[in-house]
Write an enzyme that holds these catalytic residues in place. Structure first.
Site, PDB file in Angstrom:
ATOM      1  N   GLU A  16       0.821  -1.192   0.000  1.00  0.00           N
ATOM      2  CA  GLU A  16       0.000   0.000   0.000  1.00  0.00           C
ATOM      3  C   GLU A  16       0.867   1.258   0.000  1.00  0.00           C
ATOM      4  O   GLU A  16       1.805   1.382   0.764  1.00  0.00           O
ATOM      5  CB  GLU A  16      -0.924   0.000   1.210  1.00  0.00           C
ATOM      6  CG  GLU A  16      -0.150  -0.062   2.513  1.00  0.00           C
ATOM      7  CD  GLU A  16      -1.047  -0.076   3.735  1.00  0.00           C
ATOM      8  OE1 GLU A  16      -0.547   0.261   4.811  1.00  0.00           O
ATOM      9  OE2 GLU A  16      -2.223  -0.420   3.577  1.00  0.00           O
ATOM     10  N   HIS A 130       4.141   6.804   9.576  1.00  0.00           N
ATOM     11  CA  HIS A 130       2.916   7.280  10.231  1.00  0.00           C
ATOM     12  C   HIS A 130       2.145   6.060  10.731  1.00  0.00           C
ATOM     13  O   HIS A 130       1.569   5.309   9.942  1.00  0.00           O
ATOM     14  CB  HIS A 130       2.070   8.121   9.264  1.00  0.00           C
ATOM     15  CG  HIS A 130       1.014   8.951   9.948  1.00  0.00           C
ATOM     16  ND1 HIS A 130       0.798  10.273   9.646  1.00  0.00           N
ATOM     17  CD2 HIS A 130       0.118   8.638  10.920  1.00  0.00           C
ATOM     18  CE1 HIS A 130      -0.191  10.747  10.396  1.00  0.00           C
ATOM     19  NE2 HIS A 130      -0.629   9.758  11.179  1.00  0.00           N
ATOM     20  N   LEU A 131       2.166   5.905  12.041  1.00  0.00           N
ATOM     21  CA  LEU A 131       1.545   4.761  12.711  1.00  0.00           C
ATOM     22  C   LEU A 131       0.102   4.551  12.258  1.00  0.00           C
ATOM     23  O   LEU A 131      -0.656   5.512  12.124  1.00  0.00           O
ATOM     24  CB  LEU A 131       1.574   5.022  14.229  1.00  0.00           C
ATOM     25  CG  LEU A 131       0.987   3.967  15.149  1.00  0.00           C
ATOM     26  CD1 LEU A 131       1.826   2.706  15.120  1.00  0.00           C
ATOM     27  CD2 LEU A 131       0.895   4.528  16.564  1.00  0.00           C
ATOM     28  N   HIS A 132      -0.269   3.312  11.984  1.00  0.00           N
ATOM     29  CA  HIS A 132      -1.667   3.014  11.673  1.00  0.00           C
ATOM     30  C   HIS A 132      -1.984   1.565  11.997  1.00  0.00           C
ATOM     31  O   HIS A 132      -1.132   0.700  11.912  1.00  0.00           O
ATOM     32  CB  HIS A 132      -1.993   3.334  10.207  1.00  0.00           C
ATOM     33  CG  HIS A 132      -1.104   2.630   9.218  1.00  0.00           C
ATOM     34  ND1 HIS A 132       0.194   3.024   8.965  1.00  0.00           N
ATOM     35  CD2 HIS A 132      -1.316   1.562   8.425  1.00  0.00           C
ATOM     36  CE1 HIS A 132       0.738   2.237   8.055  1.00  0.00           C
ATOM     37  NE2 HIS A 132      -0.162   1.317   7.703  1.00  0.00           N
ATOM     38  N   LEU A 133      -3.220   1.348  12.371  1.00  0.00           N
ATOM     39  CA  LEU A 133      -3.698   0.023  12.749  1.00  0.00           C
ATOM     40  C   LEU A 133      -4.735  -0.433  11.722  1.00  0.00           C
ATOM     41  O   LEU A 133      -5.674   0.301  11.425  1.00  0.00           O
ATOM     42  CB  LEU A 133      -4.342   0.118  14.135  1.00  0.00           C
ATOM     43  CG  LEU A 133      -4.882  -1.154  14.772  1.00  0.00           C
ATOM     44  CD1 LEU A 133      -3.730  -2.031  15.260  1.00  0.00           C
ATOM     45  CD2 LEU A 133      -5.787  -0.796  15.944  1.00  0.00           C
TER      46      LEU A 133
END
Ligand code: ZN
Length: 173
Positions: A16, A130-133
């Site tokens: 992604e 950039h942190l993402h869950l």
């Protein structure tokens, strides 16, 4: 879930936004960050793909979803790692994740839900800065299908349809 199925599921997340990520990393700041651009682009809309935005965290449709309803929960602030979150951001992100799960259940009635984070590019993060869950609905047999029909992807619904479904089902604060 078979090991191969799991591998396929997680491998997809690596791809992604790879181009944008590499670009942003080269610049070494948040200027080129696609997630920062999204959360700063105004209120949630089908155009920016944001399902919900709070003061500290936001929920965004994955532009390259593995399944219909595949969303990313992220802090509004450009933060790389879990340890950089303030206690307030941690609580807010967890609450947003809880609401994302409830919303996916209401909107898609899945058999199960995957939640997970890839911290660092070696772990498979497409945008490690950039942190993402990831939160995504799963149905019995969907992995089997992907494994059986190698190279063929289950085509998720159009993003705008997912946005309308999730935005409409999001619990009102
Ligand atoms: Zn960012």
């Amino acid at each position: 879930m078979s090991e191969r199925g799991l591998e396929q599921l997680w491998a997809g997340w690596r791809h992604e936004y790879v181009v944008s990520a590499t670009d942003a990393e080269r610049r070494g700041n948040s200027d080129g960050c696609v997630f920062c651009r999204i959360v700063e682009s105004g209120p949630p809309s089908p155009d920016n793909g944001m399902v919900w935005r709070g003061e500290l965290s936001a929920v965004v449709l994955n532009a390259y979803p593995y399944a219909s309803g595949h969303v990313l929960v992220m802090p509004v602030r450009h933060v790389r790692d879990l340890g950089e979150l303030t206690p307030e951001e941690s609580v807010d992100m967890w609450e947003a994740s809880r609401q994302a799960v409830a919303t996916l259940r209401a909107a898609y009635e899945p058999d199960g839900i995957n939640m997970g984070a890839n911290l660092g590019r070696a772990a498979g993060a497409g945008i490690p800065e950039h942190l993402h869950l990831h939160v995504l609905p799963r149905w019995s047999g969907d992995t089997n299908f992907m494994t059986a029909v190698s190279g063929v992807r289950v085509m998720p619904e159009p993003l705008v349809v997912g946005w309308e479904r999730l935005h409409g089902a999001w619990p009102q604060a």
